[in-house]
Design an enzyme around this catalytic site. Structure first.
Site, PDB file in Angstrom:
ATOM      1  N   HIS A 201      51.595  39.991  19.517  1.00 23.23           N
ATOM      2  CA  HIS A 201      51.521  41.151  18.628  1.00 23.23           C
ATOM      3  C   HIS A 201      50.499  42.167  19.125  1.00 23.23           C
ATOM      4  O   HIS A 201      49.499  41.815  19.759  1.00 23.23           O
ATOM      5  CB  HIS A 201      51.087  40.719  17.222  1.00 23.23           C
ATOM      6  CG  HIS A 201      52.108  39.914  16.484  1.00 23.23           C
ATOM      7  ND1 HIS A 201      53.383  40.383  16.213  1.00 23.23           N
ATOM      8  CD2 HIS A 201      52.034  38.668  15.920  1.00 23.23           C
ATOM      9  CE1 HIS A 201      54.051  39.458  15.528  1.00 23.23           C
ATOM     10  NE2 HIS A 201      53.259  38.414  15.344  1.00 23.23           N
TER      11      HIS A 201
ATOM     12  N   CYS B 202      55.508  45.042  21.104  1.00 23.34           N
ATOM     13  CA  CYS B 202      56.228  46.147  20.468  1.00 23.34           C
ATOM     14  C   CYS B 202      55.512  47.463  20.702  1.00 23.34           C
ATOM     15  O   CYS B 202      54.296  47.518  20.876  1.00 23.34           O
ATOM     16  CB  CYS B 202      56.360  45.896  18.967  1.00 23.34           C
ATOM     17  SG  CYS B 202      57.443  44.507  18.553  1.00 23.34           S
TER      18      CYS B 202
END
Length: 259
Positions: free
Chosen positions: A153, A221
């Site tokens: 993440h 991401c």
């Protein structure tokens, strides 16, 4: 006279009702303001303070894992030799079971205390949200010819790859396993669609090509707080050394820190 008395009576009844309505609106407004403050505080906790707390805990876990592997190895002066020793081909371990921690990643660019464990698998709940960095099953292991691909993440859950976009060419990324230390040299970033799974191929973005280099691919991401695309960081293995040789000087202080 009768009409005037009637208006007075009506006004007497209406005024308290208006005051009451204004009071209700005021209470509702205060509730909305309080709710907004609580949401703001929650977001601050989730996106900033919680990442600091979880990230620090992940660093402690990584250092503790590394110290466990280093236990019993000889003490070294850690003086960089004029000529780098040749330790032969890198040791390559078999991939462990899902969610099992098998490596620790050190990135000096991300901080002198950065030491995040790497687990097998990239499941959200069992690996990325819980352990930090995950290894894509089916891609190579550290030191192997081909593509050692990992994910993490950039926001929440410790945000291990929050600073991925700050890497510059030549930065070193160190991966430690029970067998030793693998030093990767950062080469560059790429931004792709989520469907571009060929970044995980043995030769990234070249399906069917025969690999000759030992590549590290870090994925996350992009942009921040969105999954619209992926940010990809590529590095190539520069060197490796067995556990018995001790850690590279650049991460000695981190590895030696108390877990």
């Amino acid at each position: 006279m009768t009409e005037e008395r009637s208006r007075r009576k009506t006004g007497a009844r209406t005024a308290p009702a208006r005051v009451s309505a204004i009071g209700v609106i005021g209470v509702i407004g205060e509730l909305f303001i309080t709710a907004g403050v609580l949401v703001f505080l929650f977001l601050g906790w989730q996106l900033w303070l919680n990442d600091l707390v979880v990230g620090a805990d992940q660093n402690r876990v990584g250092v503790a894992l590394a110290r466990n592997w280093d236990a019993g190895t000889p003490t070294h002066a850690h003086v960089t030799p004029a000529v780098a020793p040749d330790y032969g081909p890198p040791a390559v371990a078999e991939p462990p079971k899902n969610a099992v921690k098998f490596a620790v990643m050190y990135v000096p660019r991300f901080g002198s205390d950065y030491a995040r464990s790497i687990s097998e698998g990239v499941g959200t709940t069992d690996v990325l949200d819980k352990n930090g960095i995950g290894h894509y099953p089916g891609t190579q292991m550290p030191g192997a010819v081909g593509n050692f691909a990992v994910a993490a993440h950039r926001t929440t859950h410790g945000a291990p790859f929050k600073q991925l976009a700050t890497l510059t060419v030549g930065d070193k990324i160190y991966v430690q396993t029970q067998d030793g230390y693998y030093t990767y040299d950062f080469r560059g970033l790429e931004y792709v669609r989520p469907t571009a799974v060929d970044v995980l191929d043995p030769v990234p973005r070249a399906p069917g090509a025969t690999p000759t280099e030992r590549v590290l691919t870090m994925t996350s991401c992009n942009p921040m707080f969105s999954a619209a695309e992926r940010i990809i960081a590529y590095s190539v293995l520069e060197s490796w050394q067995p556990t018995s040789a001790g850690p590279p000087p650049a991460i000695l202080a981190t590895v030696s820190a108390k877990g």
